[in-house]
Each structure stands twice: as C-alpha cells, then as structure tokens.
Motif scaffolding. Structure first.
Motif, short mmCIF file in Angstrom:
data_model
loop_
_atom_site.label_atom_id
_atom_site.label_comp_id
_atom_site.label_asym_id
_atom_site.label_seq_id
_atom_site.Cartn_x
_atom_site.Cartn_y
_atom_site.Cartn_z
N LYS A 18 22.88 32.57 28.82
CA LYS A 18 23.12 32.42 30.26
C LYS A 18 22.64 31.08 30.81
O LYS A 18 23.38 30.38 31.47
CB LYS A 18 22.46 33.58 31.02
N TYR A 19 21.39 30.73 30.57
CA TYR A 19 20.87 29.47 31.11
C TYR A 19 19.64 29.04 30.32
O TYR A 19 19.00 29.85 29.64
CB TYR A 19 20.50 29.61 32.59
N THR A 22 23.29 25.53 32.08
CA THR A 22 23.78 26.90 32.26
C THR A 22 25.01 27.11 31.39
O THR A 22 25.77 26.17 31.13
CB THR A 22 24.16 27.19 33.73
N HIS A 23 25.19 28.33 30.94
CA HIS A 23 26.42 28.67 30.24
C HIS A 23 27.56 28.61 31.25
O HIS A 23 27.42 29.13 32.38
CB HIS A 23 26.32 30.07 29.64
N LEU A 28 28.40 31.68 33.36
CA LEU A 28 27.49 32.16 34.40
C LEU A 28 28.07 31.93 35.78
O LEU A 28 27.87 32.74 36.70
CB LEU A 28 26.14 31.45 34.27
#
Length: 403
Positions: free
Chosen positions: A10-11, A332-333, A336
C-alpha cells in the motif's frame, strides 16, 4: 492513530515521521476533520460556475470520498445557490452541510431555511482590509459579530467564527476581538484564515497556539490559500499545533492560486501523520475528474496525488519494479489512489524499457540484435518530439526496423 511508516502493498513513507523524537514535539489532536469549500471558495475561481446539478454531483462525490463537512455555498449570493444548498441538505449525505454567511441575522435565517447543520460567519480582521477596504476597527467587527454568533447557536447551528485575513491582523486587534467574543458570544470554533497565503508554517503554528490560549482552548479551524505554494504545508503545520479542522478545495481550486488541495491533505493526514481517517483514497480520481470536467480546469500532469504522470516511468533504470514492486519506486502503491503504474518510452528509456514494452504490446519474434536499433530510434523520436512516444509511434518504429 497509526505509528507505522509502511503497509505491505500500500505505501512506504519515511520512518522518521514517526520517531518519538519527532512526534513528541507535536500537539496533534486526536482527530482532524476536513471542511471542504469547493462549492463556495472553489467556485470563486475566476471563470468557474457550478450549476445546481453540478453542485449536487460534487457534494455527493465529496461525501462518498469521506469529507466530514461540506461548505455547500452562500445562500445570499443567488436563489440558485440557496436552491443548491437546500437540495444538498436533502440528500441525506454522511457529511455535515455548512453555509457561508456574513455577520447578519438574515444570513443565519437563510442557512436554517436551507437545512444546514452549521454556518461559517465571515468578518474581516486583516489590518489592510480594516483600514482601507472597510474603514472599521476591531470594535466594529465585534459589534457586528456578537449578536449573530449568539443567534446562530441559539438556532441550533454549529457556529464557526471566521475572522478572515487573520494572518495580516494586528496582534492587538486579534487579541481584543478574541477576548471580547469569548466574553459575550463564544462560537463553537474559530478560524485562522491565511487569505493571502502569506504566512509560514512556523507562523501558523504560533498563531494556532496563541488563538487557543486566547479562547480557552476553543477548537481551531485553519483555512489557507496557496499564493506561496504552501497551502497544504501551512494547514498541516496548524494540525501539528492542535488545529482540529482543515479547510480545502478539491483539485486545489480557489481564488488566485487556489486553496489547500483536499486530496493532498487527505493523503498526508492518513499516511504521513498516521490518522485513521477512513477516507476512500481510491475514489479520489473519480472526484478529480468530475470537478475538473465541470470547472473546465485540467489537472496538471505532475500534480501531487492526482496527476496522470505520477506513476509513469520513462527512465530505463528500475522499470521492472514499476509494475511488479512499485513501492521500490514510489511512496504509495498506485492502486491506493485508484491508479496503475505505466512504463513509457522516450529519450531517457533503456533496453529494459524496450523489452518491457514489446511484451506489454504482445510483439514477438524481435531479434536481440534489433533491440539496440529500436532503442536508438525511440530516443531519436523522443528528442525530436520533446515528449514521450505513443504506443502507435513505437509500433511503427518496430515495424520499420524489424520488417
């Protein structure tokens, strides 16, 4: 409140944000709410006009994303504005609906007629405005505010006292106004308004602490503009000094250079400061596209959070991670915030970029000795075009070299 700097897939942000040596110097409130003013301050962007239907669509999407408070407009502006606020109030959104008001009882009555939960009561306090624009003193401001604040609260509205251009007020004027208001007409919260976007983060932190001292710990709301490119930074600085509400506009709309950008505040509060916000970050592109289309103001390719180029990689170095392990390359991905990574070709591409793009487009049977020729042609095209190549341009290059 989270204390981790990463969540797998996610991040992955800086761990130094969460060190005790950093956090212990902050006065973060337990919760922070976003008060979004896109439908009022955002519409004040020159050339932007929202219809009633536009406002209903934007308000619905703001609530869907998770904005806690929506400033739906100023009913005194026009019958259409009042109609929009009434209809928004009737949607049954999760967000609380606020209106913008002058220090006049009739504006409070209009807020009530529109079904609002709260009202932002605007008065000037910046010294240039008091002296030149209005010819008032702080006493005049207080006299105009006192009965209106009390009336709004008596009517059951949440009253935000909003002395605008706060950051250019004389210290004695702001202090006298705050003390007088607290003695005779305490509001539910008070705004610190950097109308000209001209205060530093350090100054904003000082003012939040100072205003809280003068108002016996009254909740503080921060409203900034982006004239010096620090709208988001100053609002986050206010949060670190204890401000409980941040004001924003979607896509950073607003007068002149705009207001603090809602989407940037959302992702910063969530990922950089660790608030469990519940914001639906993956819905932000939908909101951005809606607001951009209605306002006819495009989003810059490199705009934080929303820019379509944020997860694009042209350089050949590390392109294998863009799609398969993006946190190596990004904080971040892409997913997300509802995005996807992308590899593009241009002057800065490498051999790995060519191989990736060939596979992506399903182009097979290209001899190894041709890859360098294709790469050279891609670089030449990128230099001549001064931009990245489209897939069609790449396919044409491949055909010319392979056939």
């Amino acid at each position: 409140m989270r204390e981790n700097h990463f969540e797998d897939g996610k991040y992955w942000v800086s761990p130094y944000n969460f060190l005790p040596e950093v956090r212990n110097n902050l006065a973060l409130p337990p919760q922070v709410q976003i008060h979004d003013a896109t439908l009022r301050d955002g519409e004040q962007t020159p050339g932007v006009v929202f219809s009633v239907d536009d406002k209903l669509a934007i308000a619905s999407k703001l609530s869907e994303v998770g904005v806690q408070r929506i400033e739906a407009g100023m009913p005194a502006v026009s019958p259409q504005d009042a109609e929009a606020i009434k209809k928004i109030s009737g949607l049954g959104l999760e967000s609380k609906i606020f209106t913008f008001a002058r220090a006049m009882k009739k504006d409070i009555d209009m807020a009530l007629e529109c079904g609002a939960h709260g009202v932002v009561i605007e008065v000037p306090i910046g010294y240039p405005k008091l002296v030149t624009q209005f010819g008032w003193t702080w006493e005049d401001v207080f006299k105009k505010s006192r009965e209106v604040i009390n009336y709004a609260r008596e009517c059951g509205l949440y009253a935000v006292f909003f002395p605008y251009d706060t950051t250019r007020a004389r210290a004695e004027d702001l202090e006298n106004l705050c003390k007088a208001v607290m003695n005779e007409s305490p509001p539910d919260s008070i705004g610190i308004v950097d109308t000209m976007g001209c205060a530093t983060p350090e100054a904003i932190k000082y003012m939040v602490r100072w205003v809280k001292e003068m108002t016996d710990g009254l909740p503080v709301e921060i409203h900034t503009h982006n004239d010096f490119g620090m709208g988001v930074a100053t609002e986050l600085a206010a949060v670190t000094a204890g401000a409980e509400v941040v004001h924003s506009c979607a896509n950073g709309l607003g007068e002149r250079t705009g207001n603090a950008a809602m989407e940037e505040l959302m992702i910063s509060l969530d990922l950089l400061y660790g608030y469990e916000t519940g914001f639906k970050l993956d819905k932000l592109p939908e909101l951005a596209e809606l607001v951009s289309g209605i306002s006819n103001i495009p989003i810059a390719r490199n705009k934080p959070v929303l820019g379509h180029g944020n997860f694009i990689r042209e350089s050949g170095i590390g392109i294998q991670y863009v799609m398969h392990d993006p946190l190596v390359m990004f904080g971040t991905h892409p997913a997300l915030t509802g995005r996807a990574g992308e590899v593009v070709l241009g002057k800065k591409s490498g051999k790995s970029s060519i191989l990736y793009k060939l596979e992506e487009l399903g182009i097979e049977a290209v001899a190894d000795e041709k890859i360098s020729d294709i790469l050279g042609a891609v670089k030449d095209k990128g230099i001549a075009k001064k931009d990245i190549l489209s897939d069609e341009e790449f396919v044409e290059i491949v055909r010319d070299i392979v056939d």
